[in-house]
Motif scaffolding. Sequence first.
Motif, PDB file in Angstrom:
ATOM      1  N   ASN A 180      -3.977   9.878   0.333  1.00 44.61           N
ATOM      2  CA  ASN A 180      -3.665   8.512   0.745  1.00 44.61           C
ATOM      3  C   ASN A 180      -2.246   8.421   1.273  1.00 44.61           C
ATOM      4  O   ASN A 180      -1.336   9.090   0.760  1.00 44.61           O
ATOM      5  CB  ASN A 180      -3.815   7.530  -0.423  1.00 44.61           C
ATOM      6  CG  ASN A 180      -5.248   7.215  -0.738  1.00 44.61           C
ATOM      7  OD1 ASN A 180      -5.962   8.039  -1.291  1.00 44.61           O
ATOM      8  ND2 ASN A 180      -5.692   6.014  -0.394  1.00 44.61           N
ATOM      9  N   GLU A 181      -2.067   7.567   2.283  1.00 44.36           N
ATOM     10  CA  GLU A 181      -0.748   7.188   2.774  1.00 44.36           C
ATOM     11  C   GLU A 181      -0.669   5.666   2.713  1.00 44.36           C
ATOM     12  O   GLU A 181      -1.499   4.986   3.306  1.00 44.36           O
ATOM     13  CB  GLU A 181      -0.543   7.680   4.207  1.00 44.36           C
ATOM     14  CG  GLU A 181      -0.613   9.190   4.348  1.00 44.36           C
ATOM     15  CD  GLU A 181      -0.529   9.640   5.789  1.00 44.36           C
ATOM     16  OE1 GLU A 181      -0.372   8.756   6.672  1.00 44.36           O
ATOM     17  OE2 GLU A 181      -0.622  10.853   6.046  1.00 44.36           O
ATOM     18  N   THR A 182       0.302   5.144   1.990  1.00 38.91           N
ATOM     19  CA  THR A 182       0.341   3.719   1.697  1.00 38.91           C
ATOM     20  C   THR A 182       1.700   3.120   2.013  1.00 38.91           C
ATOM     21  O   THR A 182       2.740   3.730   1.728  1.00 38.91           O
ATOM     22  CB  THR A 182       0.005   3.457   0.205  1.00 38.91           C
ATOM     23  OG1 THR A 182      -1.264   4.029  -0.096  1.00 38.91           O
ATOM     24  CG2 THR A 182      -0.032   1.974  -0.096  1.00 38.91           C
ATOM     25  N   ILE A 183       1.687   1.932   2.603  1.00 38.32           N
ATOM     26  CA  ILE A 183       2.894   1.117   2.767  1.00 38.32           C
ATOM     27  C   ILE A 183       2.839   0.013   1.723  1.00 38.32           C
ATOM     28  O   ILE A 183       1.899  -0.794   1.714  1.00 38.32           O
ATOM     29  CB  ILE A 183       2.983   0.511   4.181  1.00 38.32           C
ATOM     30  CG1 ILE A 183       2.950   1.609   5.239  1.00 38.32           C
ATOM     31  CG2 ILE A 183       4.253  -0.327   4.316  1.00 38.32           C
ATOM     32  CD1 ILE A 183       2.877   1.073   6.658  1.00 38.32           C
ATOM     33  N   ASN A 184       3.806  -0.025   0.832  1.00 38.31           N
ATOM     34  CA  ASN A 184       3.878  -1.029  -0.221  1.00 38.31           C
ATOM     35  C   ASN A 184       5.004  -2.016   0.073  1.00 38.31           C
ATOM     36  O   ASN A 184       6.163  -1.621   0.193  1.00 38.31           O
ATOM     37  CB  ASN A 184       4.126  -0.378  -1.588  1.00 38.31           C
ATOM     38  CG  ASN A 184       2.978   0.500  -2.024  1.00 38.31           C
ATOM     39  OD1 ASN A 184       1.814   0.121  -1.901  1.00 38.31           O
ATOM     40  ND2 ASN A 184       3.288   1.683  -2.528  1.00 38.31           N
ATOM     41  N   GLN A 185       4.655  -3.286   0.207  1.00 38.50           N
ATOM     42  CA  GLN A 185       5.657  -4.330   0.424  1.00 38.50           C
ATOM     43  C   GLN A 185       5.921  -5.037  -0.897  1.00 38.50           C
ATOM     44  O   GLN A 185       5.085  -5.766  -1.419  1.00 38.50           O
ATOM     45  CB  GLN A 185       5.164  -5.337   1.465  1.00 38.50           C
ATOM     46  CG  GLN A 185       6.111  -6.498   1.702  1.00 38.50           C
ATOM     47  CD  GLN A 185       7.439  -6.047   2.286  1.00 38.50           C
ATOM     48  OE1 GLN A 185       7.483  -5.532   3.395  1.00 38.50           O
ATOM     49  NE2 GLN A 185       8.523  -6.242   1.546  1.00 38.50           N
ATOM     50  N   TYR A 186       7.103  -4.790  -1.479  1.00 36.76           N
ATOM     51  CA  TYR A 186       7.517  -5.477  -2.698  1.00 36.76           C
ATOM     52  C   TYR A 186       8.290  -6.741  -2.315  1.00 36.76           C
ATOM     53  O   TYR A 186       8.447  -7.056  -1.135  1.00 36.76           O
ATOM     54  CB  TYR A 186       8.372  -4.554  -3.566  1.00 36.76           C
ATOM     55  CG  TYR A 186       7.618  -3.366  -4.109  1.00 36.76           C
ATOM     56  CD1 TYR A 186       6.964  -3.424  -5.333  1.00 36.76           C
ATOM     57  CD2 TYR A 186       7.546  -2.171  -3.395  1.00 36.76           C
ATOM     58  CE1 TYR A 186       6.276  -2.332  -5.840  1.00 36.76           C
ATOM     59  CE2 TYR A 186       6.853  -1.072  -3.885  1.00 36.76           C
ATOM     60  CZ  TYR A 186       6.220  -1.162  -5.111  1.00 36.76           C
ATOM     61  OH  TYR A 186       5.529  -0.085  -5.599  1.00 36.76           O
ATOM     62  N   ASN A 187       8.781  -7.429  -3.303  1.00 39.47           N
ATOM     63  CA  ASN A 187       9.485  -8.686  -3.037  1.00 39.47           C
ATOM     64  C   ASN A 187      10.744  -8.499  -2.203  1.00 39.47           C
ATOM     65  O   ASN A 187      11.087  -9.345  -1.374  1.00 39.47           O
ATOM     66  CB  ASN A 187       9.858  -9.374  -4.361  1.00 39.47           C
ATOM     67  CG  ASN A 187       8.636  -9.816  -5.135  1.00 39.47           C
ATOM     68  OD1 ASN A 187       7.978  -9.004  -5.762  1.00 39.47           O
ATOM     69  ND2 ASN A 187       8.337 -11.105  -5.093  1.00 39.47           N
TER      70      ASN A 187
END
Length: 714
Positions: A180-187
């Motif tokens: 998996n390749e994931t972009i995580n947008q946190y606050n």
Amino acid sequence: MDNKKFFGGGTKLGVDNIPANVIDNIEVIENYSEIAFMKNLVDSGETAMNINLKEDKKNFVFGDVEAGKGNRNFYRTHANLFYYGKKTTFNLIGNLNNTSDQVLTYKQYFDFQGNVSQIFNKGKTVINNSLNDFMQFIEKEDVIKSNRKFGALNINQEINNKMNISSYGIFSKTKDNALNETINQYNNFTENSNYESINHNDFYVGNIQLSYFPNLKNKVYLKTQIKSTSNNYSEDNKSITPTTNSSFFNQKTANATYFFQTLEWYKKSSNKNTYTFMSNLLLDNSAINKQWLTPDNTLVGFIPISEQENYNLKQFKRTKNLNFENNFNYYKVINKNNHLKTILGNTYIRNKFISQDVQVLDNNLINNINGFNNNLIFKLNDFFIGQYYKFRTGKFTFNQGAMWHFYNWEVDQESILSKHKNIILPEVSILLEFNKSKKIKLNYNLKSSFSDAVNYTNKNMLTSYNSAYFGNQNLENELYHTLSINYSRFSLFKGLRFYLMGNYIKQVKGFINKIQYQNINQNVSILMLDNPQNRWWFKGNIRKKIGNFKYGFELHYNTSSYKQNVNDNLQNNKNNMFTYKTSISTLYDEFPSVDLEFKQVFGEYLLNDISSKFRADQFIANLDYSFFKGLNVKIDFSLNYYSNKSFNQKNTYNITNSTLFYRKENSPWSFKLESNNIFDIKFKNQYSFSNYVISDSKTYIFPRVFLFSIGYNL
């Protein structure tokens, strides 16, 4: 099958494995109840499917075997064996494959959860289990490499005309690789995370049921279920943010056992008086060991560890859960339009939770991390009593009542904290039945639930390579209103099926996350808050047959708003999703069967001031055509478009599968050529949302498979 449960009611196992040429007909039974004299007293809401066999297949062993070989050493072997006699039934299913075929699915997992009758659901104590859920050990759908073994055995034996024994066993052994390749947008930051994982898992389920029917008005069931799993998981993870570039190697071993036994008794003493009683015991133990390895010092300052050349963190978690429940119901029939129901019961729950987090230093000495390590026992006793009154007038049926719960709970860690509470939970149900095929139903409930032991901890524990968790021993029960409305209409003569469903949930008291960020690292704790969440959804579906075509339209909308605390600021988050789907199918007997479907999904997530929108389109075309004598071709095609402007992501891909099958009339031999992922698509995009992160994932999928199989019908 033939009025006997198949693998405890496993519908998918039946549909996927029973040969079509042995089926005489299929019955669909609405508002199904295993206890005939309970049917008019309890609305189960369950629909059952009964598969009746042809007469020449009874008292006779039948089944099929199939073996296939393909490109890149892909293989699949599959075998079914069935025997249905007057007193004995026997079913054996086996499957070996390295083509990522899902044998034990999420749906089947839930099918195997049916230990206690829904008759005893009212008054049930709800515990939200956050740790030991066997779901995490079920086969994954999207993997890049796979080796799976599955076996299942089902036996029913009639001892005499008053006693019956039924049992089944399930075995699953898997080894899967995922990427998996994931972009995580946190606050307040964005993370690019890539991981490759290997998962080894052994999973077992055993179930036995003794049924005793001394007469038509007295039934007793003794049910026992055992589950066990052994899991080994490893993962390479790379995390990149604007300020960090880190790599982690994670390992996990997990062993868990589950024992459940229940006694159910049903007695109709007269036409006006019926009694039911249930007593069950649950024992649930798990042991989980984790390890995080990294050369980067991103954890220094986040948790109290010593600076080293390489960082080696280990965690040991143990849980022991006991649940003992008793439930007695009394049904009083005043007349055919007025019923009373009285419920009396008690539930005792004991959760023991231990966690230990340590750092292994470069010289192999152990550093016990300060402020970590938990050892607690959570106890809850719930005594409950309820009264319900059901009456019918004209086309309306009203069912209203309330449950009174007296909770006593205790949290025992460094000191003992004891609390108690009384609560009344009302419930109302209104049914407007125009006729058997057209009805409206309205339900309202006030519901209560507790958390399990892990959320009451008063010290930290690691939950991932960049997250630590701290519980709250002052938590109480969550409380929420639920309101639902359902409209359904069915007409066999007009070829019409139509339903509308709406649901609204408002939390009066509930849990929210409190998050403190330090670069990519997160300290997560839990708070109790008034009115933390509202959620509602709506779903509609219509299907209409016109001539030799069947048309369908479906829409689904859901929205929710909830609060969370980020860096000591209370924030409001929202998510909205809208889906619609249209379809058309042909119904010709002697021409190709064609199914066409188009679906669009629009999603929007608001994380504080951050907005993220995505769109997913899918067109599906399926062809099923039998021609000449014994030839059948199937083609499944899906064209997918995905767009996420917030993450600047776009992707268009199609997945095509096909099967060519041949069996000469009256021959036991069959031949099959199948191809999956014909165009060798590498990945697909997925979108997800949790309490404090928006994720856009590129999930790599199984490569192209060509497989030639030979089958033989017994």
